[in-house]
Write an enzyme that holds these catalytic residues in place. Structure first.
Site: not given
Ligand code: NAD
Length: 361
Positions: A80, A180, A182, A184
């Site tokens: 990452k 949520g 958004g 996705v």
């Protein structure tokens, strides 16, 4: 923070600190594991409160990518990247290109893509300095925004869960609560509506949620109440920590299948969920569609149909995981961690003497 102790405790292979004075770049790239292949993971651009927070995030997120990639059966390890600072204030071409040079300096041990705070356009800027970028646009030979693939993977995971619980992959008539809406969550709602599922949705952005409700005929509920709605699927698709000591005792869903990373505030909650009779399908299994899609664009020309087939394979992965966990009397989380570990142990030995490197992406 004792950085070397943290790296040692996490079992990380290496951590790169990169700085470019002129652009203000301060970045950390954590390579957790290249045992299964190059470490694949997004680059997060975020205004961390402290340097220690940024290091801790890079270490934690890179370890989670090792699990996610291994459990999805990908030939990639986990890594990452983290860029410190407010992207709206400091993001520039020079900064992203300086970051690209840092990625390049790892010689293919780390391959990156979008994450919170970075976009497809940013990946294309980074790609001017390094070939080790997976999430570029379709016209640049990449796979485009990973969110639709992640949403598609969630639907596949819900089908696998439905087969386990109700012996049918049908989602028609099933009631899903999406917390949520958004990139996705919004796409998930559209896919579920097309399947004939009943939808209840919640988002802190009232405009987004009202528009989607009108488009799809969904019910709207306040974000703080979404977790307690009686339903078949609860899909946390906002931030991490949706399942915590306060919300778990109030859940009334049959299963939790959502995209948010780190949904459990604490891994021990997996046992509390099982005791409550709520099937928690681990986030890193369920939300792998995005990275599966990116992996399809690494080292070979991207083919959408092949990528979709692999993302749809999450249905079988989830079903196998849930059936095995039930047979062995363990939680799906414990089963998923064992699945990732087992793959690293089984395949990793192959590369023990000569770690895999890709010549380019
Ligand atoms: P996004 O920023 O597009 O959407 C998040 C949505 O959640 C926004 O609409 C926001 O208003 C809403 N939100 C924020 N806080 C909320 C709260 N407290 N209650 C209700 N709604 C809230 O992000 P996204 O790309 O859709 O990702 C959603 C989650 O899935 C994130 O946790 C992300 O890490 C994870 N994830 C995304 C991908 C991907 O391909 N985009 C892949 C794997 C995991």
């Amino acid at each position: 923070m004792d950085v070397f102790e943290a790296i040692g405790n996490g079992g990380h292979e290496q951590v790169l600190f990169a700085r470019d004075e002129a652009s203000g770049l301060r970045a950390i790239i954590a390579v957790h594991s290249t045992v299964l292949g190059p470490a694949l993971g997004g680059t997060r651009f975020h205004a961390y409160a402290t340097e220690a927070d940024a290091i801790a995030d890079a270490l934690r997120l890179s370890g989670a990518m090792t699990r996610k990639n291994a459990a999805a059966g990908l030939d990639f390890g986990g890594g990452k990247g983290v860029i410190m600072g407010d992207p709206r204030a400091i993001k520039s071409e020079r900064l992203l290109r300086a970051y690209g040079r840092a990625v390049e300096s790892l010689g293919g041990a780390f391959i990156t893509a979008e994450d919170v705070g970075t976009t497809l356009a940013d990946m294309e800027t980074i790609a001017r300095e390094t070939a080790f970028v997976g999430g570029t646009g379709r016209d640049a030979g990449g796979c485009g925004d990973p969110s639709p693939a992640t949403a598609r993977g969630l639907v596949a995971a819900m089908r696998g869960t439905a087969r386990h619980l109700w012996r049918s992959p049908e989602l028609e008539g099933r009631h899903a609560v999406v917390l949520g809406t958004g990139k996705v969550g919004g796409e998930l709602c559209r896919l579920l509506a097309a399947e004939g599922a009943r939808l209840t949705i919640a988002d802190v952005d009232a405009e987004v949620v009202e528009g989607l409700a009108a488009e799809l005929g969904a019910e709207v509920v306040a974000p703080a109440e979404a977790h307690a709605v009686d339903c078949d699927f609860l899909a946390p698709c906002a931030l991490g920590g949706a399942l915590n000591a306060a919300t778990v005792p109030e859940l009334r869903c049959a299963a939790v299948v959502g995209s948010a990373n780190n949904q459990l505030a604490d891994d021990a909650l997996a046992d509390a969920l099982a005791e409550r009779g709520v099937l928690y399908v681990p986030d890193f299994i369920v939300n792998a569609g995005g990275v599966i899609n990116i992996a399809e664009a690494v080292g070979r020309p991207y083919r959408a149909e092949r990528a979709e087939r692999r993302v749809d394979g999450i249905e079988g992965i989830v079903l196998e995981l849930l059936e095995r966990a039930r047979a062995e009397g363990v939680t799906p989380l414990a089963g998923a961690i064992a699945r990732a570990r087992g793959r690293i142990d089984a395949i990793g030995g192959l590369h023990a003497r000569a770690p895999r490197r890709r010549a380019g992406v």
